[in-house]
Design a protein around this motif. Sequence first.
Motif, PDB file in Angstrom:
ATOM      1  N   ASP A 115       0.296   3.504  -3.295  1.00 47.35           N
ATOM      2  CA  ASP A 115      -0.429   2.324  -4.140  1.00 47.35           C
ATOM      3  C   ASP A 115      -2.109   2.114  -3.048  1.00 47.35           C
ATOM      4  OD1 ASP A 115      -0.856   0.129  -6.448  1.00 47.35           O
ATOM      5  OD2 ASP A 115      -0.876  -1.126  -4.712  1.00 47.35           O
ATOM      6  N   GLY A 116      -1.972   2.142  -2.551  1.00 50.44           N
ATOM      7  CA  GLY A 116      -2.641   2.269  -1.260  1.00 50.44           C
ATOM      8  C   GLY A 116      -4.209   3.210  -1.417  1.00 50.44           C
ATOM      9  N   PRO A 162       0.810  -1.122  -0.231  1.00 47.64           N
ATOM     10  CA  PRO A 162       0.020  -0.001   0.332  1.00 47.64           C
ATOM     11  C   PRO A 162       0.893   1.279  -0.144  1.00 47.64           C
ATOM     12  CG  PRO A 162      -0.685  -1.473   1.251  1.00 47.64           C
ATOM     13  CD  PRO A 162       0.311  -2.292   0.998  1.00 47.64           C
ATOM     14  N   ARG A 186      -5.909   2.568  -4.808  1.00 46.88           N
ATOM     15  CA  ARG A 186      -7.026   1.175  -4.955  1.00 46.88           C
ATOM     16  C   ARG A 186      -8.207   1.875  -4.505  1.00 46.88           C
ATOM     17  NH1 ARG A 186      -4.958  -4.060  -6.019  1.00 46.88           N
ATOM     18  NH2 ARG A 186      -2.315  -3.548  -6.879  1.00 46.88           N
TER      19      ARG A 186
END
Length: 229
Positions: free
Chosen positions: A150-151, A4, A154
């Motif tokens: 990336d967390g 994340p 997403r």
Amino acid sequence: MTRPTDPADTRMMGIVHGALQRDLLRAREAAASTPYPVGRQRRALGHHVAWLMDFLHRHHTSEDEGLWPAVRAKNPEAGPLLDSLDADHRRIEPAAAALRSAAERFAASEDDGPRVDLVAAIDDLAAVLFPHLDREVEEAMPVVSETITDGEWRAIDQKYNIKSKSLAQLGFEGHWLIDGIDPEGYRVVTGVVPAVPRFILLHGFGRAYRRRTAAVWQPDSAARDTATR
């Protein structure tokens, strides 16, 4: 495998864009090539193009309301780039709406005029959409990866592209994304889904996807035979 806290893995953006371009080009070829679609195929093709436009609208909404504000908040220097992408969306919207209307008319009629209009509307949209899709991948996604984790990526995807959809909708979209994809792309798409839901999506909805897309891309032989008598 990304964590994340890693930079956003934006490869899915290119996969989504590739699927849109693939089916729009395929739809144009189907509508422009003889023998022209008739009967069940014509209706299914028109409905599929309309679905593509609905998907595109949701995709751009997720960027306008979720992704771009998140990037802008953490990276004000990205403002001019994001402004230009917003301007692209405003140019694309009328062409997408016109194509959706053309697809509905095409599906509801066997006349040749709506078929000609559908081909022209696809061309009009492609002229403004395809360069935009390429530019987002080439220019915007590196900035996104440098700006959010990336967390965060997403979480935006979950809120705008996943949470509101049924399992059947997600199953269709998942199979649509991996249709004809290369092994790396397949791993990217399937890797965002936990093991048990991934098994359900891949194996529980594959037959429905194949049946629905067969109606779109395979000729309706019975209707064609009737039309030629």
